[in-house]
Motif scaffolding. Sequence first.
Motif, short mmCIF file in Angstrom:
data_model
loop_
_atom_site.label_atom_id
_atom_site.label_comp_id
_atom_site.label_asym_id
_atom_site.label_seq_id
_atom_site.Cartn_x
_atom_site.Cartn_y
_atom_site.Cartn_z
N ILE A 209 7.65 -3.73 1.61
CA ILE A 209 6.30 -3.86 1.04
C ILE A 209 5.34 -4.51 2.05
N PRO A 210 5.73 -5.64 2.68
CA PRO A 210 4.83 -6.21 3.69
C PRO A 210 4.53 -5.24 4.83
N GLU A 211 5.53 -4.46 5.25
CA GLU A 211 5.33 -3.50 6.33
C GLU A 211 4.25 -2.48 5.94
N ALA A 212 4.36 -1.99 4.71
CA ALA A 212 3.45 -0.94 4.26
C ALA A 212 2.04 -1.50 4.10
N ILE A 213 1.94 -2.69 3.52
CA ILE A 213 0.61 -3.27 3.32
C ILE A 213 -0.04 -3.58 4.68
N SER A 214 0.77 -4.13 5.59
CA SER A 214 0.25 -4.39 6.93
C SER A 214 -0.19 -3.09 7.60
N GLY A 215 0.59 -2.06 7.40
CA GLY A 215 0.26 -0.74 7.95
C GLY A 215 -1.07 -0.25 7.41
N PHE A 216 -1.27 -0.44 6.12
CA PHE A 216 -2.54 0.00 5.54
C PHE A 216 -3.71 -0.78 6.12
N LEU A 217 -3.54 -2.10 6.21
CA LEU A 217 -4.62 -2.94 6.71
C LEU A 217 -4.98 -2.54 8.15
N LYS A 218 -3.94 -2.27 8.93
CA LYS A 218 -4.15 -1.88 10.32
C LYS A 218 -4.91 -0.54 10.37
N GLN A 219 -4.46 0.39 9.56
CA GLN A 219 -5.08 1.72 9.54
C GLN A 219 -6.53 1.66 9.09
N SER A 220 -6.81 0.82 8.10
CA SER A 220 -8.14 0.80 7.50
C SER A 220 -9.08 -0.17 8.19
N GLY A 221 -8.52 -1.06 8.96
CA GLY A 221 -9.34 -2.08 9.60
C GLY A 221 -9.73 -3.20 8.67
N MET A 222 -9.15 -3.22 7.48
CA MET A 222 -9.44 -4.30 6.54
C MET A 222 -8.55 -5.49 6.88
N SER A 223 -8.94 -6.65 6.37
CA SER A 223 -8.04 -7.80 6.49
C SER A 223 -7.63 -8.22 5.09
N ILE A 224 -6.53 -8.93 4.98
CA ILE A 224 -5.99 -9.28 3.67
C ILE A 224 -7.01 -10.11 2.87
N GLY A 225 -7.87 -10.83 3.59
CA GLY A 225 -8.90 -11.63 2.92
C GLY A 225 -9.95 -10.79 2.21
N ASP A 226 -10.04 -9.50 2.57
CA ASP A 226 -11.01 -8.61 1.92
C ASP A 226 -10.55 -8.17 0.54
N ILE A 227 -9.28 -8.39 0.29
CA ILE A 227 -8.68 -7.83 -0.94
C ILE A 227 -8.72 -8.86 -2.07
N ALA A 228 -9.27 -8.45 -3.19
CA ALA A 228 -9.40 -9.37 -4.32
C ALA A 228 -8.10 -9.47 -5.12
N LYS A 229 -7.36 -8.39 -5.15
CA LYS A 229 -6.11 -8.40 -5.91
C LYS A 229 -5.09 -7.50 -5.23
N VAL A 230 -3.88 -8.01 -5.08
CA VAL A 230 -2.82 -7.19 -4.51
C VAL A 230 -1.75 -6.98 -5.59
N VAL A 231 -1.49 -5.71 -5.83
CA VAL A 231 -0.57 -5.33 -6.91
C VAL A 231 0.68 -4.72 -6.28
N TYR A 232 1.80 -5.36 -6.46
CA TYR A 232 3.06 -4.76 -6.00
C TYR A 232 4.18 -5.23 -6.92
N PRO A 233 5.12 -4.34 -7.21
CA PRO A 233 6.20 -4.70 -8.12
C PRO A 233 7.28 -5.46 -7.37
N CYS A 234 7.95 -6.32 -8.04
CA CYS A 234 9.16 -6.96 -7.52
C CYS A 234 9.65 -7.90 -8.61
N TYR A 235 10.77 -7.53 -9.20
CA TYR A 235 11.25 -8.31 -10.35
C TYR A 235 11.94 -9.60 -9.96
#
Lengths: 485, 402
Positions: A209-235
Amino acid sequence: MIGITAYGGYIPRYRLSRMVIVQNMAWYFPVIMAVAGGEKSVANWDEDAISMAVAAAYDCMALKDRKNLDGVYLASTTMPFADRLNAGIVAAALNAPEEGAMNADFSACLKAGTTASIAALQAIESGRKNSVLVAASDQRKTKMATMYDMFLGDGAAALLFGRDDVLAEFKGSYSVNCDFIDHYKGYGKEFDYTWEERWVRDEGYGKIIPEAISGFLKQSGMSIGDIAKVVYPCYFGGTHKDIAKKLGIDPARVQNNLHNVCGDTGTAHPLVMFVAALEDAQPGDKILLAGFGQGCDVLCFEATDKIKAFKAPAGIKGSLAGRVELTNYQKYIKFRDLIVADLGIRGEANPNTSLTALWRNRKMVLGFVGAKCTKCGTVQFPPLPMCVKPECNTAGEFEDYEFANKPGNIQVFTGDMLAPSVDPPAVYGIVTFEGGGKAFVDFTDCDLNQVKVGMPIKMSFRRRNVDEMRGFTGYFWKAVPQVQG
Amino acid sequence: MATGIRDKVAIIGMGCTKFGERWNDGPEELMVEAFQECIADAGIEKNEIQAAWMGTCFDEVNVGKSALSASIALRLPNIAVTRVENFCASGTEAFRGAVYAVASGACDIALAIGVEKLKDIGYGGLPEFSAAVGTTNALWFPNLTAPGGFALLASGYSAKYGVDIQDVKKAMAHISAKSHANGAKNPKAHLRRPVTEEQVLNSPMIAFPLGLFDCCGVSDGSACAIVTTPEIAKSLGKTDIVSVKALQLALSNGTEISYDDWDGAHFVTTTRASTAAYKEAGITNPREEISMMEVHDCFSITEFVTMEDLHISERGTAAKDIMDGFYDLDGKIPCQPDGGLKCFGHPIGASGLRMLYEMYNQLLGKAGERQIKDPKLGLTHNLGGFPMMNVCSIAIVGRYEA
């Protein structure tokens, strides 16, 4: 602008306190005591992935015209049919168009819901489609006294994607795909086969999950601070937190994994959590949605001004609030068919479903479509060749009339102990609909002692029969008495 | 212009088996037992019967399709035999076939026989019928049984008249206790033990609010009748002649289940068939003129609302008449003098003819301990199917030239 134009959710009514499982089964596998907190959602005996998807889809489409749907995508790992388009049953229940539609099943992986969403968005982006509904739903059967039995709940969520009146704009997606097998289910097997938790936690959820989210941020040029809510499953609660830490997400911006209130709903879960996030979203909020399973999909949306005005009738919050505690553990394991209880000889009856008759009557049976006489205006169910009004009786002059979303009231009812039922007594009766018409139907999600003549009802698409011999599941609509207070 | 059936046909012989769990008898034995009593009563030879009708409901168990089982069991002389099936009205439907055949002049003497062998299925209650509602209905009908279907009426009646469900249950209990008292006096009845209203009220719940003792017996049995014209009856030396005064059927057309104006508290069909039957029989005030009745008390609530549908108790007042003993054996109109479906039992195809058997014996003064004083007209009533979709048959019989 393309993105989400409506959302809806469905968590089944029953909640099972994990402590009830512990009280009944810890003698067998004491480790389950470690996760005894909270409760999980439990589908009623007549619910499955399809019926719950239909409930979420109706919740999503309450304010939308189902006639405009270009396609219905169903995502689930627990589809009742291996070969019969399960999404087609959902579409038929929605009385969605047949002509020009392309419906599809997305299965065999818990991230199928996010993958289906990406596919829907790509189809809209390409200009080939205007409106695609994605419903994700799972009703996973678990062995007794397992960690899965503790973690997993049942539920569904639905997202409508399109280009008009967008509530949350699509801002891009990124995927990682790899054959990481935390669990699998072989063809024809009833239960998931799981690998060691520590590995699943640390090398699976905790890394991919961290790999994929980091990948998205890199691709989009966004930073994690731009995101208001992060939704990911993990029980795994600890791992869910660790992922946030790893990515530098402010804990307040991590969407709750709903472990305490419904458990992990499988393929549905990323969307269930996401719908819960949308319910709280403010205009301008960027939301990341990640789905996990043999990799990870990440989608990004930004809420628009329209998000404030939209409200699904139930949504995730609403259906979580409509909880009823299931205190009887034996009932739970019977609902999941984990114990053998006798239905008697009467219960052996297993008439074959006529596929020709079902095809002719698919609108009536799956869509709960009746008839409105164009001559006298009488609405009626079942639709038959001649109008039922004694003074009319006109033949063949009808238009379709949908009863599925019409509120109604109980006219007469009984609770039948003789009828073979998984959850006796079988409650049924006649309901009358606001706007006219009536139907003789089974009731569900109710306690006979609370049912009264005149009580309001809502209709719900449910499993009607399971033909174990031939592998066929039949569906129809049942009335759910609305007990107030 | 149709003149109706009144006094065109006479019953010259009847027979009825003991109803019950006849573990050691098949439908053939049952038919022969009823037939032998019937033909001896008629005093004719078998080869004088020119046509026959057989009523039976569940062919999935029981006798199989066609009327061959009756023709073969009774060794009928290669005459026309027709099987009829119309749910619980099947027995009366067979009677109607025979009566109409005689009235039309197509034959002089006809036989009606009803039979049902229910206790070969291995479980209580009626045979499961999920596949018997038709291929299309089988796709959506609720998971219903007979008691559940009829139980719906209790909630409908209670709501419509604002009567507490417990008061409805009390009247239902009186109905069952009364039928048990009558059945105890009947050697051919299936259930012969009297019960108290208390016992009925406390019996285990079958389909809310119907308890076990609100439900009739599920029985094996057969009953039959031989009919001819009154003239032939006289020529056969019959002096005390029972004739058919009315014979009516009414079937639902879907309004109850699909059209808003049905209240769920009465039978549309019975209301209509009884009006037609009174007219056919020349009855203007049934409450004064009907001497006795055998109605379709498959469940106590069915008998309850039927008292109103027959236009004997005013709408909303059946409970009062029931509790007043109006329908008791010593009441104004005894209802179920033989114990009814409740205690005599309910082998579906035989039931209509069994009811006529009691009326016939009462009219001839042959009802023993249960004899009603000087009855003139007896009414029988069957209700097959469910409150929201059913077949109703009504017959009225009485003394010829009375």
